[in-house]
Design a protein around this motif. Structure first.
Motif, PDB file in Angstrom:
ATOM      1  N   TYR A 179      -9.207  10.329 -10.895  1.00 45.44           N
ATOM      2  CA  TYR A 179      -9.815   9.770  -9.690  1.00 45.44           C
ATOM      3  C   TYR A 179      -9.535   8.282  -9.532  1.00 45.44           C
ATOM      4  O   TYR A 179     -10.122   7.633  -8.670  1.00 45.44           O
ATOM      5  N   ASP A 180      -8.672   7.742 -10.381  1.00 41.91           N
ATOM      6  CA  ASP A 180      -8.364   6.322 -10.260  1.00 41.91           C
ATOM      7  C   ASP A 180      -6.947   6.046 -10.733  1.00 41.91           C
ATOM      8  O   ASP A 180      -6.285   6.888 -11.328  1.00 41.91           O
ATOM      9  N   TRP A 181      -6.505   4.860 -10.420  1.00 37.15           N
ATOM     10  CA  TRP A 181      -5.208   4.372 -10.883  1.00 37.15           C
ATOM     11  C   TRP A 181      -5.373   2.894 -11.137  1.00 37.15           C
ATOM     12  O   TRP A 181      -6.053   2.203 -10.372  1.00 37.15           O
ATOM     13  N   PHE A 182      -4.806   2.414 -12.196  1.00 32.26           N
ATOM     14  CA  PHE A 182      -4.905   0.994 -12.475  1.00 32.26           C
ATOM     15  C   PHE A 182      -3.584   0.467 -13.011  1.00 32.26           C
ATOM     16  O   PHE A 182      -2.747   1.216 -13.512  1.00 32.26           O
ATOM     17  N   CYS A 183      -3.391  -0.832 -12.846  1.00 30.26           N
ATOM     18  CA  CYS A 183      -2.206  -1.495 -13.364  1.00 30.26           C
ATOM     19  C   CYS A 183      -2.575  -2.915 -13.765  1.00 30.26           C
ATOM     20  O   CYS A 183      -3.549  -3.474 -13.276  1.00 30.26           O
ATOM     21  N   ASN A 184      -1.758  -3.497 -14.620  1.00 31.32           N
ATOM     22  CA  ASN A 184      -2.005  -4.880 -14.996  1.00 31.32           C
ATOM     23  C   ASN A 184      -1.255  -5.817 -14.044  1.00 31.32           C
ATOM     24  O   ASN A 184      -0.485  -5.371 -13.195  1.00 31.32           O
ATOM     25  N   LEU A 185      -1.484  -7.083 -14.203  1.00 32.80           N
ATOM     26  CA  LEU A 185      -0.895  -8.078 -13.315  1.00 32.80           C
ATOM     27  C   LEU A 185       0.625  -8.052 -13.360  1.00 32.80           C
ATOM     28  O   LEU A 185       1.289  -8.181 -12.332  1.00 32.80           O
ATOM     29  N   ASP A 186       1.194  -7.828 -14.542  1.00 29.71           N
ATOM     30  CA  ASP A 186       2.650  -7.797 -14.671  1.00 29.71           C
ATOM     31  C   ASP A 186       3.268  -6.655 -13.862  1.00 29.71           C
ATOM     32  O   ASP A 186       4.298  -6.825 -13.206  1.00 29.71           O
ATOM     33  N   TYR A 187       2.627  -5.491 -13.904  1.00 31.94           N
ATOM     34  CA  TYR A 187       3.135  -4.352 -13.129  1.00 31.94           C
ATOM     35  C   TYR A 187       2.987  -4.608 -11.632  1.00 31.94           C
ATOM     36  O   TYR A 187       3.866  -4.263 -10.844  1.00 31.94           O
ATOM     37  N   PHE A 188       1.882  -5.242 -11.248  1.00 34.39           N
ATOM     38  CA  PHE A 188       1.651  -5.598  -9.850  1.00 34.39           C
ATOM     39  C   PHE A 188       2.756  -6.537  -9.368  1.00 34.39           C
ATOM     40  O   PHE A 188       3.326  -6.338  -8.293  1.00 34.39           O
ATOM     41  N   LYS A 189       3.089  -7.529 -10.191  1.00 33.93           N
ATOM     42  CA  LYS A 189       4.171  -8.473  -9.854  1.00 33.93           C
ATOM     43  C   LYS A 189       5.517  -7.749  -9.775  1.00 33.93           C
ATOM     44  O   LYS A 189       6.342  -8.058  -8.923  1.00 33.93           O
ATOM     45  N   LYS A 190       5.719  -6.794 -10.691  1.00 38.54           N
ATOM     46  CA  LYS A 190       6.972  -6.035 -10.709  1.00 38.54           C
ATOM     47  C   LYS A 190       7.142  -5.247  -9.405  1.00 38.54           C
ATOM     48  O   LYS A 190       8.223  -5.236  -8.824  1.00 38.54           O
ATOM     49  N   ILE A 191       6.080  -4.627  -8.949  1.00 42.41           N
ATOM     50  CA  ILE A 191       6.137  -3.886  -7.681  1.00 42.41           C
ATOM     51  C   ILE A 191       6.461  -4.850  -6.533  1.00 42.41           C
ATOM     52  O   ILE A 191       7.273  -4.534  -5.666  1.00 42.41           O
ATOM     53  N   MET A 192       5.837  -6.012  -6.563  1.00 43.57           N
ATOM     54  CA  MET A 192       6.107  -7.009  -5.526  1.00 43.57           C
ATOM     55  C   MET A 192       7.583  -7.422  -5.548  1.00 43.57           C
ATOM     56  O   MET A 192       8.228  -7.499  -4.503  1.00 43.57           O
ATOM     57  N   LYS A 193       8.100  -7.675  -6.735  1.00 47.10           N
ATOM     58  CA  LYS A 193       9.491  -8.116  -6.866  1.00 47.10           C
ATOM     59  C   LYS A 193      10.459  -7.026  -6.411  1.00 47.10           C
ATOM     60  O   LYS A 193      11.429  -7.303  -5.709  1.00 47.10           O
ATOM     61  N   GLU A 194      10.205  -5.778  -6.831  1.00 50.18           N
ATOM     62  CA  GLU A 194      11.078  -4.666  -6.462  1.00 50.18           C
ATOM     63  C   GLU A 194      11.136  -4.453  -4.954  1.00 50.18           C
ATOM     64  O   GLU A 194      12.142  -3.992  -4.425  1.00 50.18           O
ATOM     65  N   PHE A 242       0.834  -1.198   0.000  1.00 54.17           N
ATOM     66  CA  PHE A 242       0.000   0.000   0.000  1.00 54.17           C
ATOM     67  C   PHE A 242       0.870   1.251   0.000  1.00 54.17           C
ATOM     68  O   PHE A 242       0.558   2.230  -0.673  1.00 54.17           O
ATOM     69  N   GLY A 243       1.961   1.234   0.741  1.00 56.32           N
ATOM     70  CA  GLY A 243       2.880   2.366   0.754  1.00 56.32           C
ATOM     71  C   GLY A 243       3.435   2.665  -0.634  1.00 56.32           C
ATOM     72  O   GLY A 243       3.557   3.830  -1.036  1.00 56.32           O
ATOM     73  N   CYS A 244       3.740   1.618  -1.379  1.00 58.17           N
ATOM     74  CA  CYS A 244       4.236   1.793  -2.752  1.00 58.17           C
ATOM     75  C   CYS A 244       3.139   2.329  -3.660  1.00 58.17           C
ATOM     76  O   CYS A 244       3.375   3.237  -4.470  1.00 58.17           O
ATOM     77  N   LEU A 245       1.959   1.759  -3.534  1.00 59.60           N
ATOM     78  CA  LEU A 245       0.852   2.183  -4.389  1.00 59.60           C
ATOM     79  C   LEU A 245       0.373   3.584  -4.052  1.00 59.60           C
ATOM     80  O   LEU A 245      -0.115   4.301  -4.933  1.00 59.60           O
ATOM     81  N   LYS A 246       0.533   3.977  -2.799  1.00 57.74           N
ATOM     82  CA  LYS A 246       0.110   5.312  -2.377  1.00 57.74           C
ATOM     83  C   LYS A 246       0.816   6.381  -3.207  1.00 57.74           C
ATOM     84  O   LYS A 246       0.201   7.382  -3.598  1.00 57.74           O
ATOM     85  N   GLN A 247       2.076   6.155  -3.503  1.00 56.54           N
ATOM     86  CA  GLN A 247       2.817   7.110  -4.333  1.00 56.54           C
ATOM     87  C   GLN A 247       2.207   7.198  -5.732  1.00 56.54           C
ATOM     88  O   GLN A 247       2.078   8.293  -6.288  1.00 56.54           O
TER      89      GLN A 247
END
Length: 119
Positions: free
Chosen positions: A67-82, A51-56
């Motif tokens: 009013y929104d932000w979206f990402c695909n599964l690959d970007y979500f995985k990338k954030i997790m990996k980073e 959540f801290g990462c996504l908050k940025q």
């Protein structure tokens, strides 16, 4: 007839097999519950980091007037990996969804796209 003679009822193979199967299934169920509890515990601790990462990202999107932000599964995985997050994606999303709800951010997943909306 065996009851009248005081002889015990003969064991039937099907009954013995059912008894063995029930015991084994109960054991497997307990192991599965323990695995799920472990995954949820890990996801709960890592959801705060995510959540801290996504908050940025949310802040950047809001500054752009969206009013929104979206990402695909690959970007979500990338954030997790980073961020060295090793949770199961499903359990992480469930815990992340709870955090977002507390912060008045709606979440949804559609066709591998994570959407976060604060309108």
């Amino acid at each position: 007839m065996w009851l009248k003679l005081g002889i015990s009822k003969p064991k039937v193979l099907g009954n013995e097999l059912r008894k063995i199967t029930k015991a084994k299934q109960a054991e497997k169920l307990e192991k599965e519950k323990a695995k799920i509890a472990k995954k949820r515990k890990l996801a709960k601790s890592e959801a705060e980091i995510m959540f801290g990462c996504l908050k940025q990202e949310f802040i950047i999107s809001a500054k752009e007037g969206r009013y929104d932000w979206f990402c695909n599964l690959d970007y979500f995985k990338k954030i997790m990996k980073e961020n060295n997050l090793h949770s199961d994606k499903y359990y992480l999303y469930v815990e992340l969804e709870k955090i977002c709800e507390r912060n008045n951010i709606r979440t949804s997943v559609l066709a591998g796209t994570y959407n976060f909306c604060w309108d």
